[in-house]
Design an enzyme around this catalytic site. Structure first.
Site, PDB file in Angstrom:
ATOM      1  N   THR A  13       0.833  -1.212   0.000  1.00  0.00           N
ATOM      2  CA  THR A  13       0.000   0.000   0.000  1.00  0.00           C
ATOM      3  C   THR A  13       0.870   1.265   0.000  1.00  0.00           C
ATOM      4  O   THR A  13       0.710   2.136  -0.873  1.00  0.00           O
ATOM      5  CB  THR A  13      -0.895  -0.007   1.265  1.00  0.00           C
ATOM      6  OG1 THR A  13      -1.615  -1.232   1.279  1.00  0.00           O
ATOM      7  CG2 THR A  13      -1.863   1.150   1.282  1.00  0.00           C
ATOM      8  N   VAL A  14       1.787   1.371   0.943  1.00  0.00           N
ATOM      9  CA  VAL A  14       2.579   2.600   1.057  1.00  0.00           C
ATOM     10  C   VAL A  14       3.673   2.658  -0.023  1.00  0.00           C
ATOM     11  O   VAL A  14       3.872   3.698  -0.663  1.00  0.00           O
ATOM     12  CB  VAL A  14       3.204   2.738   2.472  1.00  0.00           C
ATOM     13  CG1 VAL A  14       3.979   4.043   2.593  1.00  0.00           C
ATOM     14  CG2 VAL A  14       2.122   2.673   3.554  1.00  0.00           C
ATOM     15  N   GLY A 134      -0.024   9.038   9.738  1.00  0.00           N
ATOM     16  CA  GLY A 134       0.107   9.009   8.262  1.00  0.00           C
ATOM     17  C   GLY A 134       0.425  10.329   7.599  1.00  0.00           C
ATOM     18  O   GLY A 134       1.572  10.780   7.634  1.00  0.00           O
ATOM     19  N   GLY A 187     -12.324  -3.020   4.360  1.00  0.00           N
ATOM     20  CA  GLY A 187     -10.860  -2.935   4.294  1.00  0.00           C
ATOM     21  C   GLY A 187     -10.267  -1.885   5.217  1.00  0.00           C
ATOM     22  O   GLY A 187      -9.073  -1.611   5.171  1.00  0.00           O
ATOM     23  N   GLU A 190      -8.099  -4.434   9.969  1.00  0.00           N
ATOM     24  CA  GLU A 190      -7.345  -5.597   9.526  1.00  0.00           C
ATOM     25  C   GLU A 190      -8.068  -6.879   9.946  1.00  0.00           C
ATOM     26  O   GLU A 190      -8.917  -6.863  10.838  1.00  0.00           O
ATOM     27  CB  GLU A 190      -5.971  -5.564  10.187  1.00  0.00           C
ATOM     28  CG  GLU A 190      -5.320  -4.235   9.950  1.00  0.00           C
ATOM     29  CD  GLU A 190      -3.826  -4.323   9.819  1.00  0.00           C
ATOM     30  OE1 GLU A 190      -3.288  -5.429   9.785  1.00  0.00           O
ATOM     31  OE2 GLU A 190      -3.218  -3.252   9.751  1.00  0.00           O
ATOM     32  N   ASP A 201      -1.696  -0.021  18.854  1.00  0.00           N
ATOM     33  CA  ASP A 201      -1.196   0.808  17.743  1.00  0.00           C
ATOM     34  C   ASP A 201      -1.122   2.285  18.197  1.00  0.00           C
ATOM     35  O   ASP A 201      -0.113   2.964  17.990  1.00  0.00           O
ATOM     36  CB  ASP A 201      -2.135   0.651  16.536  1.00  0.00           C
ATOM     37  CG  ASP A 201      -1.748   1.533  15.371  1.00  0.00           C
ATOM     38  OD1 ASP A 201      -0.803   1.179  14.647  1.00  0.00           O
ATOM     39  OD2 ASP A 201      -2.361   2.616  15.207  1.00  0.00           O
ATOM     40  N   LYS A 205       2.222   4.919  18.924  1.00  0.00           N
ATOM     41  CA  LYS A 205       2.343   6.267  18.359  1.00  0.00           C
ATOM     42  C   LYS A 205       2.458   7.309  19.470  1.00  0.00           C
ATOM     43  O   LYS A 205       3.235   8.261  19.370  1.00  0.00           O
ATOM     44  CB  LYS A 205       1.139   6.561  17.459  1.00  0.00           C
ATOM     45  CG  LYS A 205       1.100   5.661  16.218  1.00  0.00           C
ATOM     46  CD  LYS A 205      -0.222   5.767  15.489  1.00  0.00           C
ATOM     47  CE  LYS A 205      -0.279   4.841  14.290  1.00  0.00           C
ATOM     48  NZ  LYS A 205      -1.645   4.670  13.754  1.00  0.00           N
ATOM     49  N   GLY A 302      -3.412   5.304   4.583  1.00  0.00           N
ATOM     50  CA  GLY A 302      -3.751   5.306   3.159  1.00  0.00           C
ATOM     51  C   GLY A 302      -2.504   5.470   2.313  1.00  0.00           C
ATOM     52  O   GLY A 302      -1.502   6.036   2.759  1.00  0.00           O
TER      53      GLY A 302
END
Ligand code: NAP
Ligand code: HSE
Length: 430
Positions: A13-14, A134, A187, A190, A201, A205, A302
């Site tokens: 994706t990235v 992101g 989507g 996960e 998560d 961060k 994204g």
């Protein structure tokens, strides 16, 4: 130097986004840097897999050595994920004098400080803005934009999956399991959503943000974490009726050189800027002593948003190479690691109790709170679901974590209290 050569680890994706941004913004990048940035190798698991971008297939390899020991490569862009093997790969790359850009918060939360030190020893840069929120340039904001200020509090929605779930539960009245299933089908979440919904998560961060904001070496173990699995429709509705919205919020604060970092579902006033952040969006609110309140909002994940952050970091690495100032990031903590004790952690709290609906019950409950010097801002009593039972919902004034825990423990031992249904911290109002 007319060209900087990049080894890209990962073309998912990235990684695909990075290839697209480098290609579509080529002219702008060249103009800003005064040189070209060119991918020369891409590390993947499966070199035969069909790809979503047009690339020279000679670039693809499944051998890390072809990047790490490749003298032609100046910078490694790591967007493949993983912790142990990825750490070894990056350590090796740094020892070979290669600069690193990574989007990997899992890795940075565990090995970040070690990698930063190794980078400095080898006169290399390691940048990781894409790993937190992101597309929001929050690392750059803390390191550069607010460098002159003393940051007192960082508070944010740094996990898109849980914000999407909380938004749907709040706005559409759906249950946690229902929304999670829908988010997985779309989507957003996960297949194994534990690290998102259990708060891990966000905790990774927040540990990274707290390090940057407070110049103190804090790790994942220093974050007090609770996820959103236990949040019910009833909690959300009671919160709403009292004027609040429940969100999974990370809070890092520092007072008198002592820090507190938490990730938990929190009641925010419904008009608080973070309460208005919907769906998978992220937002980080930073309070500085001089600047006051600032807030940064945007896509937390994204392909293209994350790739934008990766490529911006890559451009900074290139600028540093050209200026001859690589590996000069300030990494030593300014403050010794000190965490607030429970009696120094103050907050308001929302508490829901299932109690016997009988004379004197309310007084027994309030006695417990008055023994702990806890006073209330709001109290609601409603008929319980079962015959002869009542539900009490209260919001305290600011109390210490110690007062809260002692009160909750005493309530659990009280005969008139059937059950402590839920309790959440309340924040965002002075
Ligand atoms: P992804 O779609 O699963 O892509 C991973 C890529 O890395 C794939 O191309 C895969 O190869 C390759 N890869 C994985 N393990 C490898 C290994 N051991 N050796 C060689 N190649 C390997 O992952 P992603 O969503 O792009 O995420 C990448 C990183 O960015 C993660 O650290 C993630 O936390 C971070 N991140 C992601 C987002 C996001 O929106 N997705 C946002 C912020 C940060 P194949 O293609 O051959 O399978
Ligand atoms: N799982 C993460 C989220 C992706 O939901 O925000 C970006 O780190």
């Amino acid at each position: 130097m007319d060209k900087i050569r990049v080894g890209l680890c990962g073309l998912g994706t990235v990684g695909t986004g990075v290839v697209k941004v480098l290609e579509s913004h080529q002219a702008r990048i060249r103009h800003k840097l005064g040189c070209d940035v060119e991918i020369v190798k891409i590390l993947v698991n499966d070199v035969n897999k069909p790809r979503d971008v047009i690339i020279d297939t000679n670039w693809l390899t499944d051998s890390p050595d072809e990047l790490v020991n490749n003298e032609d490569i100046d910078v490694i862009v790591e967007v493949m994920g993983g912790i142990e093997d990825t750490n070894s790969l990056l350590e090796q790359a740094l020892r070979q004098g290669k600069h690193i850009v990574t989007a990997n918060k899992d890795l940075m939360a565990v090995y970040g400080q070690k990698l930063l030190r190794l980078a400095k020893e080898n006169h290399c840069d390691i940048l990781y803005d894409a790993s937190i929120a992101g597309g929001i340039p929050i690392v750059r904001t803390l390191v550069d934009g607010l460098a002159s200020d003393h940051i007192e509090k960082v508070m944010g929605i740094v996990n898109g999956t849980t914000n999407y779930i909380m938004t749907k539960m709040t706005d559409e009245g759906l249950d946690f399991d229902q929304v999670l299933k829908e988010a997985q089908e779309l989507g957003f979440a996960e297949a194994d959503p534990s690290s998102d919904v259990d708060g891990l998560d966000a905790a990774r961060k927040m540990a990274l943000l707290a390090n940057l904001a407070f110049k103190m070496e804090l790790t994942l173990e220093d974050v007090d974490v609770k996820g959103i699995r236990q949040v019910t429709q009833d909690d959300i509705n009671f919160a709403k009726s009292l004027g609040y919205t429940i969100k999974l919020i990370g809070i890092a604060s520092m007072h008198e050189d002592k820090a507190e970092v938490t990730v938990e579902p929190i009641l925010l006033p419904k008009d608080h800027p973070l309460a208005l952040v919907k769906n998978e969006f992220n937002a980080v609110y930073v309070h500085g002593e001089a600047v006051g309140e600032t807030m940064f909002y945007g896509p937390g994940a994204g392909s293209l948003p994350t790739a934008t952050a990766v490529v911006s970091d890559l451009m900074e690495v290139v600028r540093n190479i050209r200026l001859g100032i690589s590996g000069n990031a300030y990494i030593d903590p300014q403050f010794e690691r000190q965490l607030k004790a429970d009696h120094e952690r103050f907050s308001r709290h929302f508490i829901r109790l299932d109690v016997e609906d009988q004379a004197g019950a309310f007084q027994e409950i309030t006695n417990i709170f008055s023994d702990q010097h806890v006073s209330f801002a709001k109290i609601l009593q409603l008929p319980g679901e079962k015959e002869g039972r009542a539900e009490i919902v209260m919001i305290t004034h600011k109390i210490s974590q110690e007062q809260l825990l002692k009160s909750l423990q005493a309530l659990e031992n009280l005969n008139v209290v059937e059950r402590l249904i839920s309790h959440y911290r309340v924040d965002g109002e002075e």
